[in-house]
Motif scaffolding. Sequence first.
Motif, PDB file in Angstrom:
ATOM      1  N   MET A   1       0.839  -1.188   0.000  1.00  0.00           N
ATOM      2  CA  MET A   1       0.000   0.000   0.000  1.00  0.00           C
ATOM      3  C   MET A   1       0.875   1.240   0.000  1.00  0.00           C
ATOM      4  N   ASP A   2       0.579   2.170  -0.847  1.00  0.00           N
ATOM      5  CA  ASP A   2       1.270   3.451  -0.907  1.00  0.00           C
ATOM      6  C   ASP A   2       1.066   4.184   0.414  1.00  0.00           C
ATOM      7  N   ARG A   3       2.132   4.770   0.957  1.00  0.00           N
ATOM      8  CA  ARG A   3       2.051   5.450   2.252  1.00  0.00           C
ATOM      9  C   ARG A   3       1.019   6.568   2.270  1.00  0.00           C
ATOM     10  N   LYS A   4       0.730   7.146   1.108  1.00  0.00           N
ATOM     11  CA  LYS A   4      -0.241   8.232   1.043  1.00  0.00           C
ATOM     12  C   LYS A   4      -1.675   7.709   1.008  1.00  0.00           C
ATOM     13  N   SER A   5      -1.833   6.428   0.737  1.00  0.00           N
ATOM     14  CA  SER A   5      -3.164   5.831   0.662  1.00  0.00           C
ATOM     15  C   SER A   5      -3.719   5.587   2.056  1.00  0.00           C
ATOM     16  N   LYS A   6      -5.026   5.648   2.151  1.00  0.00           N
ATOM     17  CA  LYS A   6      -5.688   5.314   3.401  1.00  0.00           C
ATOM     18  C   LYS A   6      -5.825   3.806   3.502  1.00  0.00           C
ATOM     19  N   GLN A   7      -5.681   3.301   4.722  1.00  0.00           N
ATOM     20  CA  GLN A   7      -5.887   1.879   4.948  1.00  0.00           C
ATOM     21  C   GLN A   7      -7.341   1.536   4.686  1.00  0.00           C
ATOM     22  N   ARG A   8      -7.591   0.588   3.796  1.00  0.00           N
ATOM     23  CA  ARG A   8      -8.968   0.187   3.516  1.00  0.00           C
ATOM     24  C   ARG A   8      -9.338  -0.991   4.408  1.00  0.00           C
ATOM     25  N   VAL A   9     -10.507  -0.875   5.015  1.00  0.00           N
ATOM     26  CA  VAL A   9     -11.045  -1.922   5.874  1.00  0.00           C
ATOM     27  C   VAL A   9     -12.441  -2.254   5.362  1.00  0.00           C
ATOM     28  N   ILE A  10     -12.671  -3.531   5.082  1.00  0.00           N
ATOM     29  CA  ILE A  10     -13.978  -3.981   4.613  1.00  0.00           C
ATOM     30  C   ILE A  10     -14.626  -4.773   5.735  1.00  0.00           C
ATOM     31  N   ILE A  11     -15.817  -4.334   6.138  1.00  0.00           N
ATOM     32  CA  ILE A  11     -16.560  -4.956   7.231  1.00  0.00           C
ATOM     33  C   ILE A  11     -17.655  -5.824   6.612  1.00  0.00           C
ATOM     34  N   ILE A  12     -17.630  -7.101   6.939  1.00  0.00           N
ATOM     35  CA  ILE A  12     -18.541  -8.065   6.325  1.00  0.00           C
ATOM     36  C   ILE A  12     -19.503  -8.577   7.389  1.00  0.00           C
ATOM     37  N   HIS A  13     -20.753  -8.194   7.236  1.00  0.00           N
ATOM     38  CA  HIS A  13     -21.777  -8.571   8.214  1.00  0.00           C
ATOM     39  C   HIS A  13     -22.076 -10.063   8.160  1.00  0.00           C
ATOM     40  N   GLY A  14     -22.791 -10.531   9.153  1.00  0.00           N
ATOM     41  CA  GLY A  14     -23.251 -11.908   9.163  1.00  0.00           C
ATOM     42  C   GLY A  14     -24.550 -12.038   8.386  1.00  0.00           C
ATOM     43  N   SER A  15     -25.097 -13.215   8.363  1.00  0.00           N
ATOM     44  CA  SER A  15     -26.372 -13.433   7.683  1.00  0.00           C
ATOM     45  C   SER A  15     -27.515 -13.105   8.638  1.00  0.00           C
ATOM     46  N   ALA A  16     -28.695 -12.927   8.059  1.00  0.00           N
ATOM     47  CA  ALA A  16     -29.864 -12.581   8.873  1.00  0.00           C
ATOM     48  C   ALA A  16     -31.135 -13.064   8.200  1.00  0.00           C
ATOM     49  N   MET A  17     -32.119 -13.321   8.998  1.00  0.00           N
ATOM     50  CA  MET A  17     -33.415 -13.748   8.468  1.00  0.00           C
ATOM     51  C   MET A  17     -34.220 -12.556   7.947  1.00  0.00           C
ATOM     52  N   THR A  18     -33.893 -11.367   8.407  1.00  0.00           N
ATOM     53  CA  THR A  18     -34.596 -10.164   7.950  1.00  0.00           C
ATOM     54  C   THR A  18     -33.610  -9.243   7.246  1.00  0.00           C
ATOM     55  N   PRO A  19     -34.065  -8.503   6.246  1.00  0.00           N
ATOM     56  CA  PRO A  19     -33.151  -7.628   5.504  1.00  0.00           C
ATOM     57  C   PRO A  19     -32.629  -6.459   6.354  1.00  0.00           C
ATOM     58  N   GLY A  20     -31.517  -5.912   5.912  1.00  0.00           N
ATOM     59  CA  GLY A  20     -30.964  -4.714   6.537  1.00  0.00           C
ATOM     60  C   GLY A  20     -30.031  -4.965   7.699  1.00  0.00           C
ATOM     61  N   ILE A  21     -29.453  -6.141   7.782  1.00  0.00           N
ATOM     62  CA  ILE A  21     -28.572  -6.445   8.913  1.00  0.00           C
ATOM     63  C   ILE A  21     -27.395  -5.478   9.016  1.00  0.00           C
ATOM     64  N   VAL A  22     -26.930  -4.978   7.891  1.00  0.00           N
ATOM     65  CA  VAL A  22     -25.756  -4.090   7.915  1.00  0.00           C
ATOM     66  C   VAL A  22     -26.019  -2.818   8.728  1.00  0.00           C
TER      67      VAL A  22
END
Length: 175
Positions: A1-22
């Motif tokens: 990663m380029d020092r000038k770049s921001k660290q990217r973090v991807i947050i991956i939710h779990g599954s859910a029986m109802t929509p909109g868990i994120v």
Amino acid sequence: MDRKSKQRVIIIHGSAMTPGIVNRYWYKWLEGELNKLGMNAIAPAFPDEKEAKDSIWIPFLINDLKVQEDDILVGHSSGAMAILRLCEQMKVKGIILVSAGYDSNENDSNWNWKKIKSNTQWIEQFHSTDDPFTSVVSSRYIANELRSVYHEFTDRNHFLCPDFPDIVTVIKKYS
């Protein structure tokens, strides 16, 4: 990663029986906290959030989110398992697994633990012994196979909480 770049973090939710868990629990809170620290954190809604099929989630991570080698991935429950499957195929900077566990009836030869470990610079795991959905035995087993830094609690249930400061601490340590 380029020092000038921001660290990217991807947050991956779990599954859910109802929509909109994120939009529930700590996913969007973590995204906001990491962005305040100057990182590029995203907590997107995943397709097929009810069943979290690898055949849908892995291509979404690769093709839509364009996961790169310098990304940090944070996954909760089935999101943690998706991260493990992705890391069988490609390198990432680091991973944080929350309530990771797999079906004890599953054949262990279905997992390439060595490849997952070699495709990450670091792995940290969080689990609680009072988790009603994910066995602490399977989480400990994953931790042992991956030699992850393992944080075990007795009172966090399935980590269905509004915030999760422990993850911020871990990411700051590696960024």
